[in-house]
Design a protein around this motif. Structure first.
Motif, mmCIF file in Angstrom:
data_model
loop_
_atom_site.group_PDB
_atom_site.id
_atom_site.type_symbol
_atom_site.label_atom_id
_atom_site.label_comp_id
_atom_site.label_asym_id
_atom_site.label_seq_id
_atom_site.Cartn_x
_atom_site.Cartn_y
_atom_site.Cartn_z
ATOM 1 N N ILE A 15 39.280 49.890 30.119
ATOM 2 C CA ILE A 15 40.396 49.784 29.182
ATOM 3 C C ILE A 15 39.935 50.356 27.850
ATOM 4 O O ILE A 15 38.934 49.894 27.287
ATOM 5 N N ASP A 16 40.616 51.358 27.377
ATOM 6 C CA ASP A 16 40.260 52.041 26.119
ATOM 7 C C ASP A 16 38.792 52.458 26.088
ATOM 8 O O ASP A 16 38.107 52.307 25.073
ATOM 9 N N GLY A 17 38.290 52.950 27.199
ATOM 10 C CA GLY A 17 36.920 53.445 27.260
ATOM 11 C C GLY A 17 35.856 52.373 27.393
ATOM 12 O O GLY A 17 34.666 52.674 27.278
ATOM 13 N N VAL A 18 36.259 51.140 27.633
ATOM 14 C CA VAL A 18 35.303 50.040 27.776
ATOM 15 C C VAL A 18 35.434 49.452 29.184
ATOM 16 O O VAL A 18 36.527 49.111 29.625
ATOM 17 N N GLN A 19 34.312 49.345 29.853
ATOM 18 C CA GLN A 19 34.265 48.830 31.222
ATOM 19 C C GLN A 19 34.463 47.317 31.242
ATOM 20 O O GLN A 19 33.957 46.596 30.382
ATOM 21 N N LEU A 20 35.205 46.834 32.252
ATOM 22 C CA LEU A 20 35.318 45.388 32.432
ATOM 23 C C LEU A 20 33.997 44.838 32.953
ATOM 24 O O LEU A 20 33.132 45.589 33.392
ATOM 25 N N ALA A 21 33.834 43.538 32.931
ATOM 26 C CA ALA A 21 32.548 42.907 33.253
ATOM 27 C C ALA A 21 32.210 42.936 34.737
ATOM 28 O O ALA A 21 31.072 42.662 35.109
ATOM 29 N N VAL A 22 33.179 43.233 35.602
ATOM 30 C CA VAL A 22 32.924 43.309 37.041
ATOM 31 C C VAL A 22 33.604 44.547 37.614
ATOM 32 O O VAL A 22 34.487 45.133 36.988
ATOM 33 N N CYS A 23 33.221 44.924 38.827
ATOM 34 C CA CYS A 23 33.821 46.079 39.493
ATOM 35 C C CYS A 23 35.228 45.737 39.990
ATOM 36 O O CYS A 23 35.674 44.592 39.906
ATOM 37 N N GLN A 24 35.894 46.738 40.534
ATOM 38 C CA GLN A 24 37.264 46.536 41.015
ATOM 39 C C GLN A 24 37.324 45.518 42.149
ATOM 40 O O GLN A 24 38.249 44.699 42.206
ATOM 41 N N ARG A 25 36.370 45.560 43.053
ATOM 42 C CA ARG A 25 36.371 44.617 44.178
ATOM 43 C C ARG A 25 36.210 43.180 43.679
ATOM 44 O O ARG A 25 36.958 42.284 44.088
ATOM 45 N N CYS A 26 35.253 42.953 42.796
ATOM 46 C CA CYS A 26 35.034 41.604 42.263
ATOM 47 C C CYS A 26 36.228 41.147 41.426
ATOM 48 O O CYS A 26 36.607 39.974 41.466
ATOM 49 N N TYR A 27 36.841 42.074 40.689
ATOM 50 C CA TYR A 27 38.029 41.728 39.915
ATOM 51 C C TYR A 27 39.147 41.267 40.845
ATOM 52 O O TYR A 27 39.861 40.303 40.553
ATOM 53 N N GLY A 28 39.289 41.930 41.972
ATOM 54 C CA GLY A 28 40.276 41.517 42.964
ATOM 55 C C GLY A 28 39.978 40.142 43.532
ATOM 56 O O GLY A 28 40.897 39.348 43.783
ATOM 57 N N ILE A 29 38.713 39.853 43.744
ATOM 58 C CA ILE A 29 38.325 38.535 44.256
ATOM 59 C C ILE A 29 38.675 37.447 43.238
ATOM 60 O O ILE A 29 39.268 36.421 43.583
ATOM 61 N N TYR A 30 38.321 37.662 41.967
ATOM 62 C CA TYR A 30 38.638 36.677 40.925
ATOM 63 C C TYR A 30 40.145 36.505 40.776
ATOM 64 O O TYR A 30 40.636 35.389 40.593
ATOM 65 N N THR A 31 40.895 37.610 40.845
ATOM 66 C CA THR A 31 42.350 37.533 40.745
ATOM 67 C C THR A 31 42.932 36.763 41.927
ATOM 68 O O THR A 31 43.817 35.919 41.760
ATOM 69 N N GLY A 32 42.422 37.028 43.134
ATOM 70 C CA GLY A 32 42.894 36.323 44.321
ATOM 71 C C GLY A 32 42.590 34.836 44.271
ATOM 72 O O GLY A 32 43.426 34.012 44.674
ATOM 73 N N LEU A 33 41.424 34.485 43.791
ATOM 74 C CA LEU A 33 41.088 33.068 43.648
ATOM 75 C C LEU A 33 42.038 32.375 42.672
ATOM 76 O O LEU A 33 42.511 31.265 42.927
ATOM 77 N N PHE A 34 42.315 33.041 41.565
ATOM 78 C CA PHE A 34 43.215 32.458 40.575
ATOM 79 C C PHE A 34 44.632 32.308 41.132
ATOM 80 O O PHE A 34 45.234 31.233 41.040
ATOM 81 N N LEU A 35 45.151 33.373 41.725
ATOM 82 C CA LEU A 35 46.511 33.302 42.275
ATOM 83 C C LEU A 35 46.598 32.303 43.423
ATOM 84 O O LEU A 35 47.587 31.571 43.549
ATOM 85 N N GLY A 36 45.564 32.246 44.254
ATOM 86 C CA GLY A 36 45.554 31.273 45.342
ATOM 87 C C GLY A 36 45.549 29.849 44.833
ATOM 88 O O GLY A 36 46.234 28.981 45.381
ATOM 89 N N SER A 37 44.801 29.590 43.760
ATOM 90 C CA SER A 37 44.766 28.229 43.209
ATOM 91 C C SER A 37 46.103 27.856 42.580
ATOM 92 O O SER A 37 46.446 26.680 42.507
ATOM 93 N N LEU A 38 46.871 28.853 42.135
ATOM 94 C CA LEU A 38 48.201 28.569 41.603
ATOM 95 C C LEU A 38 49.229 28.366 42.709
ATOM 96 O O LEU A 38 50.118 27.530 42.601
ATOM 97 N N LEU A 39 49.109 29.136 43.779
ATOM 98 C CA LEU A 39 50.123 29.114 44.828
ATOM 99 C C LEU A 39 49.937 28.005 45.856
ATOM 100 O O LEU A 39 50.912 27.559 46.463
ATOM 101 N N LEU A 40 48.714 27.555 46.084
ATOM 102 C CA LEU A 40 48.473 26.538 47.105
ATOM 103 C C LEU A 40 49.289 25.266 46.877
ATOM 104 O O LEU A 40 49.910 24.774 47.819
ATOM 105 N N PRO A 41 49.357 24.729 45.665
ATOM 106 C CA PRO A 41 50.181 23.523 45.472
ATOM 107 C C PRO A 41 51.677 23.761 45.709
ATOM 108 O O PRO A 41 52.416 22.838 46.011
ATOM 109 N N LEU A 42 52.132 24.994 45.589
ATOM 110 C CA LEU A 42 53.550 25.299 45.784
ATOM 111 C C LEU A 42 53.960 25.312 47.252
ATOM 112 O O LEU A 42 55.145 25.323 47.559
ATOM 113 N N LEU A 43 52.972 25.316 48.140
ATOM 114 C CA LEU A 43 53.291 25.342 49.565
ATOM 115 C C LEU A 43 53.874 24.023 50.051
ATOM 116 O O LEU A 43 54.509 23.977 51.097
ATOM 117 N N GLY A 44 53.638 22.961 49.329
ATOM 118 C CA GLY A 44 54.177 21.651 49.695
ATOM 119 C C GLY A 44 53.630 21.165 51.025
ATOM 120 O O GLY A 44 52.422 21.058 51.220
#
Length: 87
Positions: free
Chosen positions: A45-74
């Motif tokens: 972003i603006d010439g600055v690298q994020l702290a993890v690679c794309q694969r790890c970023y996807g893993i962190y994003t999936g963990l976050f979204l999964g923790s939000l969606l799991l309680p909604l399953l009822g």
């Protein structure tokens, strides 16, 4: 609780482009043991690298979204909890 922890991790890996260089170096060093951080496999972003690679970023994003969606399953979540006794 899980959403808070995973949300914090996602925030930390996304912060380097928005903080001063000294904090950026600290964040990059903190995530270096868990990610190879190869420049050609990382988001920038603006010439600055994020702290993890794309694969790890996807893993962190999936963990976050999964923790939000799991309680909604009822009632459907009970099926998951029965098969994952550590939850």
């Amino acid at each position: 609780m899980a959403a808070g922890v995973t949300g914090l991790l996602l925030l930390l890996v996304s912060l380097p482009p928005f903080v001063p260089p000294s904090i950026r170096a600290l964040l990059m060093a903190a995530f270096a043991p868990v990610c190879h951080q190869l420049p050609d496999r990382s988001f920038w972003i603006d010439g600055v690298q994020l702290a993890v690679c794309q694969r790890c970023y996807g893993i962190y994003t999936g963990l976050f979204l999964g923790s939000l969606l799991l309680p909604l399953l009822g009632a459907g979540a009970q099926w998951i909890y029965r098969r994952a006794p550590w939850c």
